[in-house]
Design a protein around this motif. Structure first.
Motif, PDB file in Angstrom:
ATOM      1  N   PRO A  46       9.435   5.443   2.230  1.00 22.78           N
ATOM      2  CA  PRO A  46      11.009   5.916   1.596  1.00 22.78           C
ATOM      3  C   PRO A  46      12.405   5.651   1.867  1.00 22.78           C
ATOM      4  O   PRO A  46      12.010   6.109   2.601  1.00 22.78           O
ATOM      5  N   LYS A  61       0.920  -0.801  -0.396  1.00 19.73           N
ATOM      6  CA  LYS A  61       0.032   0.201   0.015  1.00 19.73           C
ATOM      7  C   LYS A  61       1.064   1.517  -0.144  1.00 19.73           C
ATOM      8  O   LYS A  61       1.661   1.320   1.279  1.00 19.73           O
ATOM      9  N   ASP A  62       0.925   2.073  -0.881  1.00 22.37           N
ATOM     10  CA  ASP A  62       1.625   3.668  -0.775  1.00 22.37           C
ATOM     11  C   ASP A  62       1.002   4.229  -2.223  1.00 22.37           C
ATOM     12  O   ASP A  62      -0.470   3.894  -2.747  1.00 22.37           O
ATOM     13  N   ALA A  63       1.571   5.606  -2.489  1.00 27.71           N
ATOM     14  CA  ALA A  63       0.769   6.640  -2.647  1.00 27.71           C
ATOM     15  C   ALA A  63       0.458   6.386  -4.817  1.00 27.71           C
ATOM     16  O   ALA A  63      -0.060   6.973  -5.019  1.00 27.71           O
ATOM     17  N   SER A  64       1.663   5.420  -4.980  1.00 25.27           N
ATOM     18  CA  SER A  64       1.485   4.913  -6.498  1.00 25.27           C
ATOM     19  C   SER A  64       0.262   4.384  -6.919  1.00 25.27           C
ATOM     20  O   SER A  64      -0.140   5.114  -8.236  1.00 25.27           O
ATOM     21  N   CYS A  65      -0.948   4.088  -6.251  1.00 25.60           N
ATOM     22  CA  CYS A  65      -1.987   3.551  -6.846  1.00 25.60           C
ATOM     23  C   CYS A  65      -3.269   4.484  -6.029  1.00 25.60           C
ATOM     24  O   CYS A  65      -2.937   5.248  -4.852  1.00 25.60           O
ATOM     25  N   CYS A  84      -1.709  -2.094 -10.118  1.00 28.69           N
ATOM     26  CA  CYS A  84      -2.319  -1.661  -8.789  1.00 28.69           C
ATOM     27  C   CYS A  84      -4.002  -2.866  -9.379  1.00 28.69           C
ATOM     28  O   CYS A  84      -4.624  -2.530 -10.495  1.00 28.69           O
ATOM     29  N   LEU A 116      -0.780  -1.737  -4.639  1.00 29.54           N
ATOM     30  CA  LEU A 116       0.287  -2.151  -4.978  1.00 29.54           C
ATOM     31  C   LEU A 116       0.930  -3.262  -5.241  1.00 29.54           C
ATOM     32  O   LEU A 116       1.173  -4.133  -4.378  1.00 29.54           O
ATOM     33  N   LYS A 132       4.144  -4.568 -11.962  1.00 31.10           N
ATOM     34  CA  LYS A 132       3.689  -4.231 -10.619  1.00 31.10           C
ATOM     35  C   LYS A 132       2.132  -3.702 -11.423  1.00 31.10           C
ATOM     36  O   LYS A 132       1.990  -3.571 -12.625  1.00 31.10           O
TER      37      LYS A 132
END
Length: 51
Positions: A51, A11-15, A36, A21, A34
């Motif tokens: 990070p 779980k991160d901010a890219s999705c 989402c 992810l 990779k």
């Protein structure tokens, strides 16, 4: 480090909201996959990416 074809859900901010992810380990010389995806509660526990 992921073994070939091992799957990790992150779980991160890219999705976008409501998705996580999905990272799939690859054999030597290939890139990890990779994507989402929506995650059901019983699929996996989540790790929060730092990070």
């Amino acid at each position: 480090m992921l073994a070939p074809y091992e799957v990790a859900f992150v779980k991160d901010a890219s999705c976008p909201s409501g998705k996580v992810l999905k990272v799939t380990g690859a054999i030597r010389g290939l890139h990890r996959r990779k994507a989402c995806v929506a995650l059901a509660g019983e699929q996996a526990s989540l790790a929060i990416a730092t990070p």
